[in-house]
Design an enzyme around this catalytic site. Sequence first.
Site, PDB file in Angstrom:
ATOM      1  N   LYS A 174      -6.376  -8.934  -3.823  1.00 49.38           N
ATOM      2  CA  LYS A 174      -7.055  -7.986  -2.914  1.00 49.38           C
ATOM      3  C   LYS A 174      -6.849  -6.461  -3.265  1.00 49.38           C
ATOM      4  O   LYS A 174      -7.005  -5.401  -2.531  1.00 49.38           O
ATOM      5  CB  LYS A 174      -6.719  -8.014  -1.313  1.00 49.38           C
ATOM      6  CG  LYS A 174      -7.089  -9.570  -0.823  1.00 49.38           C
ATOM      7  CD  LYS A 174      -6.420  -9.534   0.451  1.00 49.38           C
ATOM      8  CE  LYS A 174      -5.228  -9.682   0.727  1.00 49.38           C
ATOM      9  NZ  LYS A 174      -4.424 -10.280   1.993  1.00 49.38           N
ATOM     10  N   ASP A 209      -0.738 -14.134   7.152  1.00 52.94           N
ATOM     11  CA  ASP A 209      -1.739 -13.983   8.264  1.00 52.94           C
ATOM     12  C   ASP A 209      -2.345 -15.305   8.764  1.00 52.94           C
ATOM     13  O   ASP A 209      -2.778 -15.396   9.944  1.00 52.94           O
ATOM     14  CB  ASP A 209      -2.728 -12.658   7.908  1.00 52.94           C
ATOM     15  CG  ASP A 209      -3.674 -13.048   6.610  1.00 52.94           C
ATOM     16  OD1 ASP A 209      -3.419 -14.036   5.875  1.00 52.94           O
ATOM     17  OD2 ASP A 209      -4.470 -12.346   6.353  1.00 52.94           O
TER      18      ASP A 209
HETATM   19  C1  BGC Z   1      -4.036 -13.776   0.203  1.00 52.79           C
HETATM   20  C2  BGC Z   1      -3.519 -14.746   1.317  1.00 52.79           C
HETATM   21  C3  BGC Z   1      -4.020 -14.202   2.611  1.00 52.79           C
HETATM   22  C4  BGC Z   1      -5.717 -13.857   2.433  1.00 52.79           C
HETATM   23  C5  BGC Z   1      -6.200 -13.163   3.644  1.00 52.79           C
HETATM   24  C6  BGC Z   1      -5.315 -13.460   0.044  1.00 52.79           C
HETATM   25  O1  BGC Z   1      -5.919 -12.648  -1.006  1.00 52.79           O
HETATM   26  O2  BGC Z   1      -3.724 -14.336  -1.222  1.00 52.79           O
HETATM   27  O3  BGC Z   1      -2.111 -14.861   1.309  1.00 52.79           O
HETATM   28  O4  BGC Z   1      -3.777 -15.125   3.455  1.00 52.79           O
HETATM   29  O5  BGC Z   1      -5.894 -13.137   1.271  1.00 52.79           O
HETATM   30  O6  BGC Z   1      -5.729 -12.213   4.031  1.00 52.79           O
END
Ligand code: BGC
Length: 463
Positions: A174, A209
Site C-alpha cells: 500500500k 485488520d
Molecule cells: C496488507 C494486509 C491488510 C490489507 C488490508 C494489505 O496490503 O498486506 O495485511 O490486511 O492490506 O488493509
Amino acid sequence: MFTEVKSALQKPTRKYTYREVDESEVVSALEDIFVIRPQTLRNICKHFVDELTLGLKEDGHTLKMIPSYVTRRPTGKETGSYLALDLGGTNFRVCEVYLEGDSKVRLTQKKFTIPDYAKCGQSDVLFDFLADSVLTFITENNIPTESDIPLGFTFSFPVDQTAIDKGYLMVWTKGFDCKDTINKDVVALLNEALARKNVKVHVTALVNDTVGTLMSHAYYDPGTFVGVILGTGTNAAYVEKVSAIPKWKGGPVESGEMIINCEWGAFDNERVVLPFNKYDQKMDEESTNPGQQTFEKMISGMYLGEIVRQVIVELIQRRILFGGISSPEIETPYKFETAYMSRIERDHTSDLLDTKMVLQELLNIPYPAPRDRRIVRRICELVATRAARLSAVGVAAVVTKMERVNDGCTVAIDGSVYEHYPHFGNRMKDALHELLGMFEENVNIVLGKDGSSVGAGVIAALA
Ligand code: BGC
C-alpha cells in the site's frame, strides 16, 4: 495548453476530427478488456480454493495463510478498557475501546494523517510518529499512563507472526516502504518508540485488520467466521480448523480453531488466472512494489483510480478522448483518486454535470464533452465492477474452503471501498450468485464498521 484547446474549440472542424472512433466502439473495446464472464469467475474461484489449501500446507507459497495466534472467538461478555492502535491505510488511528459486555462497545478515537516522509523513510521516523500520536491521544483524553493499560496493535501488513505479541514484517504494501523495517519485530519497534517518549503502555496483541474485523463483529454476532477489508488494500481472515493447517507447529490448541490471515492481496502473483491487462501492467510497473499484490492491485482503493487514469491517458494519446488534449494533472500518477470514481458513478444528472466538474476542476481537462464524460463514467463502472466481482471470488473461495456454503456464515467487511463506493456491495452479491447459485443467500455479508480498531481491543481483552 489552454490556447491550444481554445483554438480547437473555436474551430469546430478541428474539434470534431478526433471523433472518428465511435463512442460505442470505444466502450465495447473496453468491455472486452474489463468484463469478467461467469465462467472465468468460476475458474478463478477454483484456483483460489487450491491456493488457500496450499498456503496452509507449508510456508513459501503465494498465499501466506498466516496463523494469527488468535484461537478463541469472543462471547460478547468480555469487559474492560483497552487502547487500540490501527496502522494500515491512509490514516493512523488511536482509540480507547470500552467493552461493556452484552455485545456493547464504546469507542473514543482520533485519526492522524501519516505524512509521506514517515511512510517511506527510516523505521524510527515512522514509529516515533506513532508514539507521538499515542502521547497526544492519552494526554488529550487524560488517560493515566501509570496504569500500564493493555494495548492491541493493528498492523495491517504481512508479518511473520510468531506469538500473539510478536511479528516480523515480511514486506510492505500500500505504498509504505521503510526499508529497514523488513524482518524486524514491529511490536519491539513500537515498544522502543513508546519507551523513547516515556509512554507506559503494554502491547498485548499484534493484530491484522482482517482478524480485528472478524473478532469485533463476532463480539456482536457469533455466526461471524470471516473478516474482509476492502479499503486502501484488501485481505481476508477466517476461522480454520487447526487440524487443517499442516504447517502449524505451535502445539495443541484447546479450541481446535485458529484464525488465519490469508494475505489474499498476493493471490495470483504468478498471473496465471487473473485477467491482468495492459493498463494493470503499466500501473504495476510504476508502483512501489511491482510484481506483488496482484489481486490487491485489481481491487483496492489505492489502485482503482490509477487504473482508470491509465486508461484515460492512453485514450488521450490515441486522440480518442478530450480531442487528444491532456493536462499535467491527468498525467500525474495517482492524481485520479478512487474517490473521484465514486463521485462520477454517483452522478445521475442527464448531462453528467458532476463528472464534468471532476474532470474540469480537479483534473484540469478544459472541455470534457458529454460523449467524453460518458466514456469516462463507463471506464469507472468497468474498473469498479471488475473489482467487486473479484472481491466476491475471494469471499466465495474462503467460504468454500471453510465448507460453510451449506451451513452459511456472516462475513464482516470493512474498508472505504466497500463502505462508500456506490453499488459495490450489490455488484459483489450478483457475482456471488453467479458463483454459488442459490447458496449465495447463506453468505450474509455485513458492514463491520471500525472493526480493525474495536477488534484490536477485543483481542487485547482475550489475550
Ligand atoms: C496488507 C494486509 C491488510 C490489507 C488490508 C494489505 O496490503 O498486506 O495485511 O490486511 O492490506 O488493509
